[in-house]
Structures are given as structure tokens and as C-alpha cells.
Write an enzyme that holds these catalytic residues in place. Structure first.
Site, PDB file in Angstrom:
ATOM      1  N   LYS A  22      -0.919   3.081   8.723  1.00  0.00           N
ATOM      2  CA  LYS A  22      -2.273   2.542   8.475  1.00  0.00           C
ATOM      3  C   LYS A  22      -2.207   1.327   7.555  1.00  0.00           C
ATOM      4  O   LYS A  22      -2.784   0.282   7.856  1.00  0.00           O
ATOM      5  CB  LYS A  22      -3.144   3.615   7.829  1.00  0.00           C
ATOM      6  N   ASN A  23      -1.481   1.462   6.454  1.00  0.00           N
ATOM      7  CA  ASN A  23      -1.517   0.406   5.443  1.00  0.00           C
ATOM      8  C   ASN A  23      -0.640  -0.789   5.773  1.00  0.00           C
ATOM      9  O   ASN A  23      -0.643  -1.777   5.040  1.00  0.00           O
ATOM     10  CB  ASN A  23      -1.157   0.989   4.071  1.00  0.00           C
ATOM     11  N   ARG A  92     -12.529  -0.557   1.897  1.00  0.00           N
ATOM     12  CA  ARG A  92     -12.213  -1.540   0.860  1.00  0.00           C
ATOM     13  C   ARG A  92     -11.183  -2.563   1.323  1.00  0.00           C
ATOM     14  O   ARG A  92     -11.237  -3.717   0.954  1.00  0.00           O
ATOM     15  CB  ARG A  92     -11.642  -0.819  -0.359  1.00  0.00           C
ATOM     16  N   CYS A 116     -14.377   3.564  -5.845  1.00  0.00           N
ATOM     17  CA  CYS A 116     -14.460   4.760  -4.981  1.00  0.00           C
ATOM     18  C   CYS A 116     -13.953   5.920  -5.828  1.00  0.00           C
ATOM     19  O   CYS A 116     -13.748   5.812  -7.022  1.00  0.00           O
ATOM     20  CB  CYS A 116     -13.626   4.564  -3.737  1.00  0.00           C
ATOM     21  N   ARG A 121     -11.171   0.224  -8.963  1.00  0.00           N
ATOM     22  CA  ARG A 121     -10.583  -0.658  -7.942  1.00  0.00           C
ATOM     23  C   ARG A 121     -11.182  -2.062  -7.984  1.00  0.00           C
ATOM     24  O   ARG A 121     -11.787  -2.536  -7.038  1.00  0.00           O
ATOM     25  CB  ARG A 121     -10.708  -0.017  -6.560  1.00  0.00           C
ATOM     26  N   PRO A 122     -11.016  -2.739  -9.113  1.00  0.00           N
ATOM     27  CA  PRO A 122     -11.510  -4.113  -9.249  1.00  0.00           C
ATOM     28  C   PRO A 122     -10.773  -5.064  -8.304  1.00  0.00           C
ATOM     29  O   PRO A 122      -9.766  -4.686  -7.690  1.00  0.00           O
ATOM     30  CB  PRO A 122     -11.208  -4.451 -10.703  1.00  0.00           C
ATOM     31  N   ILE A 123     -11.279  -6.297  -8.179  1.00  0.00           N
ATOM     32  CA  ILE A 123     -10.588  -7.279  -7.315  1.00  0.00           C
ATOM     33  C   ILE A 123     -10.282  -8.548  -8.097  1.00  0.00           C
ATOM     34  O   ILE A 123     -10.120  -9.622  -7.506  1.00  0.00           O
ATOM     35  CB  ILE A 123     -11.429  -7.602  -6.052  1.00  0.00           C
ATOM     36  N   ASP A 124     -10.151  -8.402  -9.432  1.00  0.00           N
ATOM     37  CA  ASP A 124      -9.874  -9.598 -10.254  1.00  0.00           C
ATOM     38  C   ASP A 124      -8.575 -10.290  -9.844  1.00  0.00           C
ATOM     39  O   ASP A 124      -8.481 -11.526  -9.876  1.00  0.00           O
ATOM     40  CB  ASP A 124      -9.829  -9.207 -11.732  1.00  0.00           C
ATOM     41  N   LEU A 125      -7.578  -9.518  -9.407  1.00  0.00           N
ATOM     42  CA  LEU A 125      -6.301 -10.157  -9.020  1.00  0.00           C
ATOM     43  C   LEU A 125      -6.430 -10.883  -7.683  1.00  0.00           C
ATOM     44  O   LEU A 125      -5.768 -11.907  -7.454  1.00  0.00           O
ATOM     45  CB  LEU A 125      -5.184  -9.105  -8.972  1.00  0.00           C
ATOM     46  N   ASP A 308      -0.161   7.593  -3.182  1.00  0.00           N
ATOM     47  CA  ASP A 308      -0.812   8.231  -2.029  1.00  0.00           C
ATOM     48  C   ASP A 308      -0.233   9.603  -1.713  1.00  0.00           C
ATOM     49  O   ASP A 308      -0.848  10.370  -0.965  1.00  0.00           O
ATOM     50  CB  ASP A 308      -0.717   7.332  -0.792  1.00  0.00           C
ATOM     51  N   ARG A 400      -9.719   9.107   8.569  1.00  0.00           N
ATOM     52  CA  ARG A 400      -9.547   7.677   8.277  1.00  0.00           C
ATOM     53  C   ARG A 400      -8.073   7.291   8.358  1.00  0.00           C
ATOM     54  O   ARG A 400      -7.723   6.153   8.662  1.00  0.00           O
ATOM     55  CB  ARG A 400     -10.068   7.345   6.881  1.00  0.00           C
TER      56      ARG A 400
HETATM   57  C1  EPZ Z   1      -3.264  -0.171  -1.340  1.00  0.00           C
HETATM   58  O1  EPZ Z   1      -4.515  -0.240  -2.009  1.00  0.00           O
HETATM   59  C2  EPZ Z   1      -3.370   0.987  -0.349  1.00  0.00           C
HETATM   60  N1  EPZ Z   1      -4.423   0.721   0.618  1.00  0.00           N
HETATM   61  C3  EPZ Z   1      -3.689   2.281  -1.100  1.00  0.00           C
HETATM   62  O2  EPZ Z   1      -3.699   3.341  -0.145  1.00  0.00           O
HETATM   63  C4  EPZ Z   1      -2.568   2.536  -2.107  1.00  0.00           C
HETATM   64  O3  EPZ Z   1      -2.889   3.688  -2.860  1.00  0.00           O
HETATM   65  C5  EPZ Z   1      -2.429   1.329  -3.045  1.00  0.00           C
HETATM   66  O4  EPZ Z   1      -2.193   0.124  -2.266  1.00  0.00           O
HETATM   67  C6  EPZ Z   1      -1.258   1.489  -4.015  1.00  0.00           C
HETATM   68  O5  EPZ Z   1      -0.070   1.636  -3.300  1.00  0.00           O
HETATM   69  C7  EPZ Z   1      -4.156  -0.091   1.671  1.00  0.00           C
HETATM   70  O6  EPZ Z   1      -3.071  -0.642   1.800  1.00  0.00           O
HETATM   71  C8  EPZ Z   1      -5.251  -0.262   2.680  1.00  0.00           C
HETATM   72  P1  EPZ Z   1      -3.480  -2.077  -5.394  1.00  0.00           P
HETATM   73  P2  EPZ Z   1      -4.852  -1.510  -2.970  1.00  0.00           P
HETATM   74  O7  EPZ Z   1      -4.193  -3.370  -5.342  1.00  0.00           O
HETATM   75  O8  EPZ Z   1      -4.296  -2.731  -2.377  1.00  0.00           O
HETATM   76  C9  EPZ Z   1      -5.468  -2.280  -9.692  1.00  0.00           C
HETATM   77  C10 EPZ Z   1      -4.588   5.161   1.044  1.00  0.00           C
HETATM   78  O9  EPZ Z   1      -4.805   6.334   0.717  1.00  0.00           O
HETATM   79  N2  EPZ Z   1      -6.023  -3.565  -9.260  1.00  0.00           N
HETATM   80  O10 EPZ Z   1      -1.989  -2.039  -5.371  1.00  0.00           O
HETATM   81  O11 EPZ Z   1      -6.296  -1.456  -3.290  1.00  0.00           O
HETATM   82  C11 EPZ Z   1      -6.139  -1.115  -8.986  1.00  0.00           C
HETATM   83  O12 EPZ Z   1      -7.356  -0.776  -9.629  1.00  0.00           O
HETATM   84  C12 EPZ Z   1      -4.944   4.027   0.102  1.00  0.00           C
HETATM   85  O13 EPZ Z   1      -4.051   4.817   2.132  1.00  0.00           O
HETATM   86  C13 EPZ Z   1      -6.679  -4.369 -10.199  1.00  0.00           C
HETATM   87  O14 EPZ Z   1      -6.796  -4.014 -11.358  1.00  0.00           O
HETATM   88  O15 EPZ Z   1      -4.012  -1.102  -4.261  1.00  0.00           O
HETATM   89  C14 EPZ Z   1      -5.109  -0.026  -9.093  1.00  0.00           C
HETATM   90  O16 EPZ Z   1      -5.220   0.578 -10.356  1.00  0.00           O
HETATM   91  C15 EPZ Z   1      -5.610   4.524  -1.183  1.00  0.00           C
HETATM   92  N3  EPZ Z   1      -7.207  -5.549  -9.788  1.00  0.00           N
HETATM   93  C16 EPZ Z   1      -3.789  -0.786  -8.998  1.00  0.00           C
HETATM   94  O17 EPZ Z   1      -4.096  -2.162  -9.296  1.00  0.00           O
HETATM   95  C17 EPZ Z   1      -7.097  -5.976  -8.484  1.00  0.00           C
HETATM   96  O18 EPZ Z   1      -7.595  -7.077  -8.179  1.00  0.00           O
HETATM   97  C18 EPZ Z   1      -3.158  -0.709  -7.615  1.00  0.00           C
HETATM   98  O19 EPZ Z   1      -4.028  -1.293  -6.701  1.00  0.00           O
HETATM   99  C19 EPZ Z   1      -6.442  -5.141  -7.551  1.00  0.00           C
HETATM  100  C20 EPZ Z   1      -5.906  -3.945  -7.954  1.00  0.00           C
END
Ligand code: EPZ
Length: 424
Positions: A22-23, A92, A116, A121-125, A308, A400
Site C-alpha cells: 500500500k505505502n 492523509r 488522526c 500528523r503535521p505537514i510542516d516538513l 506500523d 483500507r
Molecule cells: C507514512 O506516513 C506511512 N503512510 C505510515 O503508514 C507510516 O506509519 C509512516 O510513514 C512512518 O513509517 C504512508 O506511506 C501512506 P512520516 P507519513 O511523515 O508519511 C512527523 C499505515 O498504517 N511529521 O514519516 O505520514 C509525524 O507527525 C500508515 O500504513 C512531522 O512532524 O509518516 C510523525 O510523528 C500509518 N511533520 C513522524 O514525523 C511533517 O511534515 C513520521 O511521519 C511530517 C511528519
């Protein structure tokens, strides 16, 4: 939402093929927007999130054709650059479509994806990398409007303070068609990132350093028609491996690279499972004929233990011998499933990002609710190990990410089935 019924304590025996990841496939589908032509993906899982991403691409103007595990995406004509709110709030990960729209069309917009159950899950990065590439971003009433700045999208040296998977994908998709070179320092190293880069290089992109923390993307003028096979889903395979270790048995999983699951398999061996792997053949065999031993688990970015699989392994440890400790270092709210596991007799104490799990055997069947995608799968694993009947509601979450968890596990001898909404 549908329900799952399980009668527990039947060991898992046999072999199954693991669905496509999926990912990995979701960012690849978004990346297909970058090419004014046809992109074919193979081994695409039949799951709700793929359907949601397909709806987004069709809304934007793509033509899609699906036959079994094959998905053809014709992105020759893009008519919209605004992703409707209901798609972003449903999934998301649609946020990375913005990077692809910026790269292809020079603009894109969508609502701010909310938090969620697993965290804010901010998007600042994401915003940091897009602005670093020269995009202008306006936030208005919960919406993000992204467009090329006055100097267009140019190459840049980007620094990620945390190896965010989504932000790394965002940077890749926004820079593939840019001028000159982009380097992402502190990039995510997940197998899904490596596959996305291999997929894009197969389309004519020029990306190197994948799998390391320094990614280099040389912008190109355009991409070409291509086809690509998605690798097996390491989280689905890891879920089933945890379930087999929890209830016992002997399971062969095909279509999955063992190297994707190095840390989870290492821990399963420490818990007492016998693990045999064949990297080239893409096979993992998990055998368990004893009560699992307790473990200490700490989640982190790849190659550390994947967040996960934290919930599925919590279910395993709830039925293990002794006291285990889990530290969740990736998401701040990812212990929601502990409550339902306690309703099945588990003894779990949560303190912030740490959980202490005292194994209980056997767990007892109960009626429980799935709280999120991986938590729902964890309750299935617990139900397989528990005595008596377990009923899991709100299983839409599970659909999902898992093609058909009942199909897969009943093929291994589990007494598990879907209960339709009319109760049959
Ligand atoms: C991906 O989510 C996966 N989803 C998630 O899988 C997975 O848990 C996660 O990576 C970590 O491996 C998909 O690929 C669709 P991140 P993503 O950005 O990209 C923080 C599942 O069950 N962060 O690596 O959202 C965030 O809050 C899902 O299949 C910021 O602070 O994960 C978290 O604490 C759940 N600012 C950490 O980084 C940002 O702008 C990791 O998030 C982005 C993230």
C-alpha cells in the site's frame, strides 16, 4: 462498517502470497501524474486507499483502467489541480499529490489533512521542502494553495530534521521535472522510498542515493511510458508473521523480500519463532511451537522497528510469557488498541510513549472495536490467539490496507470470517 468473527486457538498452517505494498503504490500512483502518457503498475493491491487515490487521479483528469492486479494510468490530460476535501480527509497520504501537481502543472491545492487517531500528523516538513524548491504556499481557511514561485521550481539542497516518509516523497515528486539538481539530506530510507525512486527512474527520471539519507534528483524535461511491478507489502507480511507467532503454527509467505523485515524477524526469533528466509525467491517461513517470550521493542524510522507493526506485535506480546516493553517513538498517539486488548484479558499499562505488556495466556475472546488500520489488524491477531469467540467491529479501517485479511488467514486454517451488515 463490516465485522469480523473469529474462533481462536487454531494454529496457522500453509502458505500465502503477500499483496502489493500500500505505502509503495500510493506515491507511485501520485507520481504517474508527472508523465503525459501511460504508466502501468502491476501487483496493485485491491484496497480502499488505492480506490481513493484512483478516484483522485480520475477527478484530476486521468483515465484509469484496472484488470486484476494491473492498473494503467493515462495522465495525458490533467484538467484540475484542486484535490477535493473529502479525498484528503479520507486519506492523509493524498497530500503528496500536491508535489506531483506542482511538478506537472505548476500548481496544486487541497485541504489541510487533519490529525488522526495515531497523532497530530503535521505537514510542516512537507511545506518546508516545497518552499525550499521555490514554491509559493498560501494557507487559507484550512486549505493549502501551492504554486511555482517567480523563479519556477528549481533544484535545492533540502535538509529534513526528521526522515519523514511523506515529506521525502513530496520532495521527490516536486523535483523530478525541475531544473538542475535537488539533494535531500536526512531523507527517509524506507523500502517504499527506494521503490518510488526505482519506479521513477524506470519512467526516465534520474535519482540516486535511494535507501540512504542523501537523495539526489537530477531534474529532467519529461518522462516516458513504463510498467513497473510493486513489491510485496512488508507490513501485511509482518502482521501475519506476528499472528503466526501468537497462535502458533507454520506459515510460508511468498512474494515478500525478507530484507524489508529484518528487525521484526530478528525480534520474532528472540520471541522463540523459527524463521527461514530466501531473499531471491522472496519467501519467509515462520514456525512457532512454543509460548512466545517477552520482548522490548522501540519503533523508529527504517531500518529500525516499523511503527506500523507496533500494534500487531503488542497483540503478540499480550499473549507472551513475561513482561514486555514497547516504546513508540514515531507517533505520539499509537496505543489506542491497548484498551481493546485489555478487554480481551491483556494486562497493558500505558505511560506516555511507553507501554508495559504483561503476557496472559490465554487471552479471552470478546467483542471489540478497531480504532485504526493497524490496530484493527492487531485485534485479529489477538482473536486468533484467544480462546472462544472474538467479534471485531469497525473493520472498514482494516480494509483500507489489507486486501482480505479473512481470506488470507482462513487459507491458513484460521476460523475467521466476515459478518455482513445484515448479520449473515
Ligand atoms: C507514512 O506516513 C506511512 N503512510 C505510515 O503508514 C507510516 O506509519 C509512516 O510513514 C512512518 O513509517 C504512508 O506511506 C501512506 P512520516 P507519513 O511523515 O508519511 C512527523 C499505515 O498504517 N511529521 O514519516 O505520514 C509525524 O507527525 C500508515 O500504513 C512531522 O512532524 O509518516 C510523525 O510523528 C500509518 N511533520 C513522524 O514525523 C511533517 O511534515 C513520521 O511521519 C511530517 C511528519
Amino acid at each position: 462498517m463490516s465485522e469480523i468473527q473469529i474462533y481462536g486457538q487454531f494454529p496457522l498452517k500453509g502458505e500465502i502470497s503477500i499483496q502489493g505494498a500500500k505505502n509503495a503504490v500510493l506515491p507511485m500512483m501520485a507520481a504517474a501524474l508527472l508523465h503525459r502518457g501511460v504508466t502501468v503498475l502491476m501487483n496493485v493491491p485491491v484496497i480502499r486507499d488505492v480506490s481513493c487515490m484512483a478516484d483522485i487521479l480520475e477527478y484530476l483528469g486521468c483515465r484509469l483502467e484496472r484488470q486484476g492486479g494491473c492498473l494503467a494510468i493515462d495522465a495525458s490530460h490533467i484538467e484540475n489541480t484542486a484535490v477535493p476535501d473529502h479525498f484528503v480527509s479520507a486519506m492523509r497520504s493524498s497530500i503528496v499529490v500536491l508535489g506531483a501537481l506542482l511538478g506537472r502543472m505548476g500548481e496544486g491545492s487541497g485541504c489541510y489533512p487533519g490529525g488522526c487517531l495515531i497523532g497530530a500528523r503535521p505537514i510542516d516538513l512537507h511545506i518546508k521542502v516545497l518552499e525550499g524548491l521555490g514554491a509559493e504556499i498560501r494557507e487559507e481557511e484550512g486549505h493549502l494553495f501551492v504554486c511555482r514561485g517567480s523563479e519556477g521550481i528549481r533544484g535545492a539542497e533540502l535538509h529534513l530534521p526528521y526522515p519523514s516518509v511523506g515529506a521525502t516523497e513530496q520532495a521527490i515528486l516536486a523535483s523530478v521535472l525541475s531544473r538542475d539538481v535537488t539533494v535531500v539530506h536526512g531523507a527517509a530510507r524506507e523500502p517504499e522510498i527506494v521503490q518510488l525512486c526505482d519506479f521513477l527512474n524506470n519512467m526516465g527520471a534520474v535519482i540516486c542515493g535511494m535507501g540512504t539519507e542523501h537523495l539526489m534528483i537530477q531534474g529532467v524535461d519529461g518522462l516516458h511510458d513504463s510498467s513497473f511491478r510493486v513489491e510485496g507489502d512488508r507490513i501485511v507480511a509482518g502482521t501475519y508473521a506476528a499472528a503466526a507467532a501468537a497462535v502458533g503454527g507454520d506459515v510460508l509467505m511468498k512474494g515478500i523480500k525478507p530484507s524489508f523485515l529484518h528487525e521484526p524477524l530478528r525480534l520474532l526469533e528472540r520471541a522463540g519463532a523459527r524463521i527461514r528466509t530466501e531473499e531471491n525467491a522472496g519467501r519467509i517461513q515462520v514456525s512457532m511451537d512454543r509460548i512466545p517470550c517477552c520482548l522490548d521493542i522501540c519503533t523508529g524510522p527504517y531500518p529500525e522497528f516499523p511503527t506500523d507493526l507496533q500494534s500487531p506485535f503488542m497483540a503478540l506480546l499480550a499473549a507472551a510469557q513475561g513482561i514486555s516493553h514497547i516504546e513508540e517513538r514515531v507517533f505520539e498517539e499509537r496505543f489506542a488498541t491497548a484498551e481493546a486488548l485489555c478487554a480481551m484479558g491483556a494486562r497493558i499499562r500505558i505511560s506516555g510513549r511507553r507501554a508495559e505488556v504483561e503476557g496472559v495466556r490465554p487471552l479471552r475472546g470478546a467483542s471489540v472495536k478497531a480504532a485504526d488500520l493497524r490496530g484493527g489488524a492487531a485485534l485479529v491477531a489477538a482473536g486468533l490467539a484467544a480462546c472462544g469467540e472474538t467479534r471485531i467491529s469497525r473493520c472498514g479501517y482494516i480494509e483500507r490496507g489489507y486486501e482480505d485479511i479473512c481470506r488470507d488467514l482462513s487459507a491458513l486454517g484460521a476460523q475467521i470470517r466476515w459478518i455482513k451488515e445484515d448479520g449473515t
